[in-house]
Design an enzyme around this catalytic site. Structure first.
Site, PDB file in Angstrom:
ATOM      1  N   SER A   1    -116.774  44.300  38.718  1.00 36.05           N
ATOM      2  CA  SER A   1    -117.653  45.466  38.796  1.00 36.05           C
ATOM      3  C   SER A   1    -117.361  46.409  37.633  1.00 36.05           C
ATOM      4  O   SER A   1    -116.350  46.268  36.940  1.00 36.05           O
ATOM      5  CB  SER A   1    -117.459  46.206  40.128  1.00 36.05           C
ATOM      6  OG  SER A   1    -116.366  47.098  40.049  1.00 36.05           O
ATOM      7  N   GLY A   2    -118.224  47.404  37.463  1.00 37.09           N
ATOM      8  CA  GLY A   2    -118.050  48.391  36.402  1.00 37.09           C
ATOM      9  C   GLY A   2    -117.477  49.701  36.882  1.00 37.09           C
ATOM     10  O   GLY A   2    -117.530  50.704  36.156  1.00 37.09           O
TER      11      GLY A   2
ATOM     12  N   CYS B   1    -106.703  39.761  50.495  1.00 38.63           N
ATOM     13  CA  CYS B   1    -106.109  39.501  51.800  1.00 38.63           C
ATOM     14  C   CYS B   1    -106.011  40.773  52.617  1.00 38.63           C
ATOM     15  O   CYS B   1    -106.336  41.866  52.164  1.00 38.63           O
ATOM     16  CB  CYS B   1    -104.711  38.897  51.634  1.00 38.63           C
ATOM     17  SG  CYS B   1    -104.677  37.432  50.576  1.00 38.63           S
TER      18      CYS B   1
ATOM     19  N   ASP C   1     -99.485  34.058  42.392  1.00 36.87           N
ATOM     20  CA  ASP C   1     -98.903  35.318  41.932  1.00 36.87           C
ATOM     21  C   ASP C   1     -98.006  35.962  42.986  1.00 36.87           C
ATOM     22  O   ASP C   1     -97.127  36.756  42.648  1.00 36.87           O
ATOM     23  CB  ASP C   1    -100.005  36.289  41.501  1.00 36.87           C
ATOM     24  CG  ASP C   1    -101.088  36.491  42.546  1.00 36.87           C
ATOM     25  OD1 ASP C   1    -101.118  35.742  43.534  1.00 36.87           O
ATOM     26  OD2 ASP C   1    -101.926  37.394  42.354  1.00 36.87           O
TER      27      ASP C   1
END
Length: 647
Positions: A363-364, A2, A100
């Protein structure tokens, strides 16, 4: 994911201009195209743009507690929210949603400022407690999610997920910070907590900021740091097994979503490791995507395809043309301040590609900083051994002289390019590392800047950023110290900033399981000797991954995610870079030495020197002045450097 914005009157309860708040909120629509809401009360306004990921049917923000006395706007994900919700429910709190965000307001009620210590995830949020008349802001431990703020001259405090939200406020003064300009041309980005503007700041990672009416002193407080606390002795085999178990658990936590999910797959070790773990945890094939470059020197797509074939992923490859220049000016507007990492261009394209099929990707990022993967770490340890042999009093004159005498040989094989190493050995440890990571070295920046600009700096140097962090480093071994420095500067200021803006430009959420703070804490306690062994960075990680990835993935030379700047500036971008460096926008600032700008261009385009990174940083600075600030002239005012802009 967001976008959040807010206005707070630190002097009283003046009414909030709702139309202004709506306008500021709207400039971040790309961060949350699904919904947008604002809330106002006397002296306070919150705005939120929503990208629906969890509890898609509800969970709208701003979100309130049971009696409406606490309200929050939140950007990110709290991965342990279900566990926290159960604990808070048992303590009498009532939940109306399954998202959450609601955990934050009840955690605040239960634990106050210490609530941030209970959250596992990536987050930036602002919370208003009407009963206490307290505004509370927080940012996650590693700085995955951004948060900017400014205290305006009329006492209005404004915050936003991106600088463009603050720039949209008419009361914001766009004076540039001369120290930030020095920092930018050293690092290629403006390190936390500064921005390019004197009146705006980044809330640093793992920090909170608490405000109340009548108090205008802004003092961010740290709530966490990378511990580097050594574990009880582990054998290499024990470390390998536990590392895989912890990585798998982190990836599993990061799979939480109600929308389509996938992964970036570059063909490097880190992204391949994440995909391997995902494939073992998901019931359906992993959606993966990668970028292919026409220039084989920059192309890893064949390795990504090997991993995709091994794990039977739904793989998508996008081709980036070698002459993909369309993004140059767009990047300036994307990052809101000068940003010189050219890999932002392929990062933008791979995010664009991913968003066609998914809303969330893993992602890494973070593997190199965590596990000692950068080549510069190896060189730094070598230099540290040399420094330990001779005291600085002897090294400085000896290697300083040799460094001055040794020719700069960008064209030569690496073994013959000793000038930079000799210069680094003439410095102490922090200065030496700063020398290795700087886009423009100290001597270059002295030549780059005009005499009047150097006077404005009043002796300030960008190395002070690293010194400040080094003073707080909880460990003394040389590898851990430079990892710590990178986590505080390069990781958050460059890598995570690059990915956040490039992904959110396409309303794509990127998650980074290698930066889960519990995993980071555990990895930090591993011995440096099994992170970097000989010439092999990420040694324990690669050994742990041998059952999951082939040797040509694990042990080939690191390629990175680069673009061929050197050839661009000698070919298709030759006129573009000439116009930028010698045109009126840079020249009229008075910041730069025009003769040195011409020298850099001539030497690069003739092939005598490789100034590509420096030229790119200048191109991005010029583009920032034109496209973010609509600048036609920058000059030194009596109050410091001030931008005069024309809409």
């Amino acid at each position: 994911m967001c976008g959040i914005v807010g206005l707070f009157d630190t002097r009283g309860k003046r009414s909030i201009d709702r139309q202004l708040l709506l306008g500021i909120n709207q400039v971040q629509v790309h961060r949350g195209p699904d919904e947008g809401e604002v809330y106002t009360e006397p002296g306070l306004g919150f705005g939120h743009r929503r990208l629906s990921i969890m509890d898609v049917s509800s969970g709208q923000q701003p979100l309130f507690n049971e009696d409406g006395s606490v309200v929050v706007v939140f950007n990110g994900e709290i991965y342990n929210f279900e566990t926290l919700a159960k604990e808070l429910s048992s303590r009498g709190h009532t939940f109306r949603t399954h998202c959450d965000t609601e955990v934050i307001v009840h955690a605040w009620e239960e634990w106050g400022e210490r609530c941030v210590n209970r959250f596992r995830g990536m987050f930036a949020f602002a919370l208003w407690d009407r009963n206490q008349e307290v505004l509370f802001l927080a940012r996650d431990r590693l700085g995955i999610k951004p948060l900017y703020y400014s205290l305006l001259d009329d006492g209005t405090f404004v915050f936003a997920s991106e600088l463009k939200g603050i720039l949209a406020h008419p009361g914001f003064i766009r004076d540039m910070d001369v120290h930030a300009i020095e920092d930018y041309f050293a690092y290629g980005y403006v390190p936390e907590p500064k921005t390019i503007f004197k009146q705006a700041y980044k809330l640093p990672p793992a920090h909170t900021l608490k405000l109340s009416r009548g108090r205008t002193v802004l003092q961010p407080q740290s709530y966490w740091d990378v511990p580097f606390t050594a574990h009880s002795p582990l054998s290499l085999e024990e470390a390998r097994k536990e590392l895989i178990a912890r990585l798998r658990e982190s990836v599993k936590v990061h799979l939480m979503t109600e929308v389509p999910l996938g992964a970036f797959l570059s063909g490097g070790v880190d992204s391949s490791a994440v995909v391997a773990m995902m494939a073992g945890l998901m019931n359906e094939p992993v959606n993966t995507c990668s970028i292919s470059f026409g220039d084989p020197a920059f192309n890893e797509s064949q390795y990504a395809q090997k991993v995709a074939d091994r794990y039977h992923t739904h793989h998508q490859v996008g081709q980036v043309d070698q002459d993909d220049f369309d993004l140059i000016d767009q990047l300036a507007s994307l990052y809101d301040e000068p940003f010189a990492d050219s890999s932002a261009m392929p990062t933008y394209r791979v995010c664009q590609l991913a968003r066609k099929r998914v809303t969330v990707v893993l992602s890494g990022d973070g593997g190199d900083e965590n596990l000692g993967g950068y080549r510069r770490y190896r060189w730094h340890l070598y230099e540290e051994r040399m420094r330990s042999i001779l005291p600085l009093g002897l090294r400085k004159p000896l290697f300083g002289l040799l460094g001055n005498l040794y020719p700069k040989a960008d064209w030569a094989p690496k073994v013959l390019r000793a000038k930079s190493t000799l210069e680094a050995l003439a410095r102490d440890s922090v200065e030496g590392y700063f020398h290795s990571v700087s886009i423009m070295k100290d001597g270059m920046r002295r030549r780059l800047f005009s005499e009047s600009f150097r006077r404005e700096l009043q002796g300030y140097g960008a190395v002070e950023i690293l010194r400040r962090h080094a003073d707080k480093c909880p460990v003394t071994d040389p590898l851990s110290r430079v990892q710590y420095l990178d986590m505080k500067t390069y990781l958050v200021g460059d890598i995570l900033t690059k990915v956040d803006r490039a992904s959110m430009a396409h309303s794509l959420e990127v998650r980074v399981p290698l930066l889960d703070h519990e995993l980071v804490e555990w990895i930090s306690g591993l011995p440096a000797s099994i992170k970097l062994r000989g010439h092999e960075g990420k040694y324990v990680f690669k050994k742990a991954l041998e059952p999951y990835l082939s040797d040509d993935i694990l042990y080939r030379d690191k390629m990175g995610f680069s673009v061929p700047l050197a050839s661009w500036f000698r070919g298709p971008l030759r006129q573009r870079i000439n116009d930028a460096l010698l045109g009126p926008v840079l020249v009229d600032t008075g910041f730069f030495n025009g003769a040195f700008l011409r020298e850099m261009l001539d030497q690069h385009q003739s092939g005598r020197r490789d100034y590509s990174a420096s030229l790119w940083s200048l191109l991005m600075f010029e583009s920032f002045l034109r496209h973010v600030l609509n600048a036609e002239q920058v000059h030194a005012s009596g109050e410091g450097l001030r931008l005069v802009h024309f809409a």
